[in-house]
Design a protein around this motif. Structure first.
Motif, PDB file in Angstrom:
ATOM      1  N   PRO A   1       0.823  -1.205   0.000  1.00 31.85           N
ATOM      2  CA  PRO A   1       0.000   0.000   0.000  1.00 31.85           C
ATOM      3  C   PRO A   1       0.859   1.257   0.000  1.00 31.85           C
ATOM      4  O   PRO A   1       1.839   1.360   0.741  1.00 31.85           O
ATOM      5  CB  PRO A   1      -0.813  -0.139   1.305  1.00 31.85           C
ATOM      6  CG  PRO A   1      -0.896  -1.608   1.524  1.00 31.85           C
ATOM      7  CD  PRO A   1       0.412  -2.164   1.043  1.00 31.85           C
ATOM      8  N   LEU A   2       0.488   2.208  -0.833  1.00 34.47           N
ATOM      9  CA  LEU A   2       1.322   3.375  -1.085  1.00 34.47           C
ATOM     10  C   LEU A   2       0.854   4.593  -0.316  1.00 34.47           C
ATOM     11  O   LEU A   2      -0.334   4.760  -0.038  1.00 34.47           O
ATOM     12  CB  LEU A   2       1.321   3.707  -2.583  1.00 34.47           C
ATOM     13  CG  LEU A   2       1.765   2.594  -3.532  1.00 34.47           C
ATOM     14  CD1 LEU A   2       1.574   3.037  -4.972  1.00 34.47           C
ATOM     15  CD2 LEU A   2       3.218   2.218  -3.270  1.00 34.47           C
TER      16      LEU A   2
ATOM     17  N   ILE B   1       2.859   7.775  -4.523  1.00 35.86           N
ATOM     18  CA  ILE B   1       2.077   7.795  -5.766  1.00 35.86           C
ATOM     19  C   ILE B   1       2.569   8.912  -6.679  1.00 35.86           C
ATOM     20  O   ILE B   1       2.785   8.710  -7.883  1.00 35.86           O
ATOM     21  CB  ILE B   1       0.584   7.957  -5.446  1.00 35.86           C
ATOM     22  CG1 ILE B   1       0.049   6.698  -4.754  1.00 35.86           C
ATOM     23  CG2 ILE B   1      -0.220   8.238  -6.717  1.00 35.86           C
ATOM     24  CD1 ILE B   1      -1.394   6.796  -4.316  1.00 35.86           C
TER      25      ILE B   1
ATOM     26  N   ASP C   1      -2.803   1.036  -6.316  1.00 35.87           N
ATOM     27  CA  ASP C   1      -2.759   1.108  -4.860  1.00 35.87           C
ATOM     28  C   ASP C   1      -4.060   0.599  -4.233  1.00 35.87           C
ATOM     29  O   ASP C   1      -4.038  -0.156  -3.253  1.00 35.87           O
ATOM     30  CB  ASP C   1      -2.499   2.554  -4.440  1.00 35.87           C
ATOM     31  CG  ASP C   1      -2.596   2.743  -2.935  1.00 35.87           C
ATOM     32  OD1 ASP C   1      -1.861   2.065  -2.195  1.00 35.87           O
ATOM     33  OD2 ASP C   1      -3.432   3.568  -2.501  1.00 35.87           O
TER      34      ASP C   1
ATOM     35  N   ARG D   1      -4.521  -2.675  -1.765  1.00 39.68           N
ATOM     36  CA  ARG D   1      -5.158  -2.601  -0.454  1.00 39.68           C
ATOM     37  C   ARG D   1      -6.348  -3.561  -0.338  1.00 39.68           C
ATOM     38  O   ARG D   1      -6.583  -4.118   0.740  1.00 39.68           O
ATOM     39  CB  ARG D   1      -5.635  -1.171  -0.193  1.00 39.68           C
ATOM     40  CG  ARG D   1      -4.508  -0.163  -0.018  1.00 39.68           C
ATOM     41  CD  ARG D   1      -5.030   1.267   0.000  1.00 39.68           C
ATOM     42  NE  ARG D   1      -3.944   2.219   0.115  1.00 39.68           N
ATOM     43  CZ  ARG D   1      -3.479   2.703   1.266  1.00 39.68           C
ATOM     44  NH1 ARG D   1      -4.046   2.317   2.402  1.00 39.68           N
ATOM     45  NH2 ARG D   1      -2.485   3.561   1.303  1.00 39.68           N
TER      46      ARG D   1
ATOM     47  N   THR E   1       2.708   1.357   5.662  1.00 37.43           N
ATOM     48  CA  THR E   1       2.327   2.386   4.704  1.00 37.43           C
ATOM     49  C   THR E   1       2.780   3.718   5.262  1.00 37.43           C
ATOM     50  O   THR E   1       2.288   4.170   6.302  1.00 37.43           O
ATOM     51  CB  THR E   1       0.799   2.413   4.488  1.00 37.43           C
ATOM     52  OG1 THR E   1       0.389   1.099   4.120  1.00 37.43           O
ATOM     53  CG2 THR E   1       0.440   3.378   3.399  1.00 37.43           C
TER      54      THR E   1
END
Length: 353
Positions: free
Chosen positions: A35-36, A41, A321, A325, A350
């Motif tokens: 997860p970003l 991003i 992303d 998730r 994250t």
């Protein structure tokens, strides 16, 4: 990037006390496979442009040049914006002249928007393919991106046209009752109803736009139809609406600022060198011609070349992303990238929201 699958979680259920923290996630391409955060991003979009600059800038520059040449030729040879502006600013113009000038102005604006929209569709399709491959650390040529994106271009065009149409319908439904009341003679109540209806329509439009904002990468990467891609976007955005709104809004502001920094100096220079210069612009008497169109067009090309990859990259990475998730897409991406033994010790950390 097929239909949803994989595991619904990430990593091992717990970490021993002797560990100094979870190991870093694998990063075969421009983003780590977990997860970003918001910064990752944005950085991933810029990294894609920097790492694969030949393909990315080649696509953006080609689309921007072709689009801008078409706009310049249309404005220079077909459209008569200067004459229409003079009529609209003339207090002695007859209602017929005003109606004709307004209609031609709307037609001119619509023609330019259609050309720009076609360019945006093509750029988005090609850059989506490039960004998705960049996540895996794989290079892709412009020809390969075109062959991969071409079968979906018509569907992407339909989706791109459908979303603004939905917004127009929602806004029309919101203000129409007030307009009908005004037409029926109840001006005060009609104006109030139109204002509140317009505000309600605007809020609903923004809500729908964000819910459908991931439909484009879903359509391109999952090879979905228009309706199914919109449904996929709704599913991915559900529960994360405010986060998606914030990231998309931030990306839009960054793209707008970058484009303005590039475009405004060219527009000012074109104004100074064309017609009567700044003095004519201040008095409203200047008619901007070919010099202004060409110089401002160069600025628009440079601005679009830079902003196309940012906008497309952020949307694609946000889509990835959300799938990481919700659907553990990182496991599939790791296998596709050839990462060995990934999944049992992947990080769930994250760094941002």
């Amino acid at each position: 990037y097929g239909a949803p699958g994989g595991h619904p979680g990430h990593g091992a259920p717990g970490w021993g006390g002797g560990w100094g923290g979870p190991p870093p996630a694998a990063k075969p391409g421009v983003i780590p496979l977990r997860p970003l955060g918001v910064g990752e991003i944005l950085d991933g979009a810029v990294s894609t442009m920097r790492t694969h600059w030949r393909t990315v800038l080649g696509i953006s520059l080609t689309v921007a040049v072709v689009t801008q040449i078409a706009v310049i030729l249309l404005q220079g040879f077909v459209l008569n914006d200067a004459a229409n502006a003079d009529v609209l600013n003339d207090p002695t113009a007859t209602p017929g002249e005003l109606s004709r000038a307004l209609g031609e102005t709307l037609l001119s604006t619509s023609a330019v928007l259609v050309i720009s929209l076609l360019g945006t569709i093509i750029a988005t399709a090609l850059l989506t393919t490039v960004t998705s491959r960049a996540v895996l650390g794989k290079k892709v040529t412009t020809g390969e991106a075109w062959r991969d994106a071409r079968p979906q271009l018509l569907r992407l065009g339909g989706l791109t046209l459908l979303l603004p149409l939905i917004a127009v319908v929602v806004m029309t439904v919101g203000i129409l009752p007030g307009i009908l009341l005004v037409a029926g003679g109840a001006e005060g109540a009609g104006v109030v109803l139109a204002v509140f209806g317009g505000l309600g329509g605007f809020v609903l439009t923004v809500w729908l736009v964000i819910r459908f904002s991931l439909a484009s990468p879903a359509l391109m990467l999952e090879k979905q139809g228009v309706r199914k891609s919109m449904g996929r976007s709704v599913k991915l955005v559900r529960g994360s609406w405010w986060r998606v709104l914030g990231i998309q809004l931030l990306a839009g502001i960054i793209a707008y600022v970058v484009a303005s920094i590039v475009v405004i100096p060219f527009a000012v220079l074109g104004t100074a060198l064309d017609g009567e210069g700044f003095s004519g612009l201040l008095t409203g008497g200047t008619q901007l011609g070919w010099t202004y169109l060409v110089i401002s067009g160069v600025g628009s090309v440079i601005g679009s070349t830079i902003t196309f990859p940012i906008s497309a990259g952020v949307t694609v990475l946000l889509y990835i992303d959300q799938r990481i998730r919700r659907e553990a897409l990182d496991l599939e991406l790791a296998r596709a990238a050839g990462v060995q033994d990934y999944g049992g010790n992947a990080s769930t950390a994250t760094p941002g929201s």
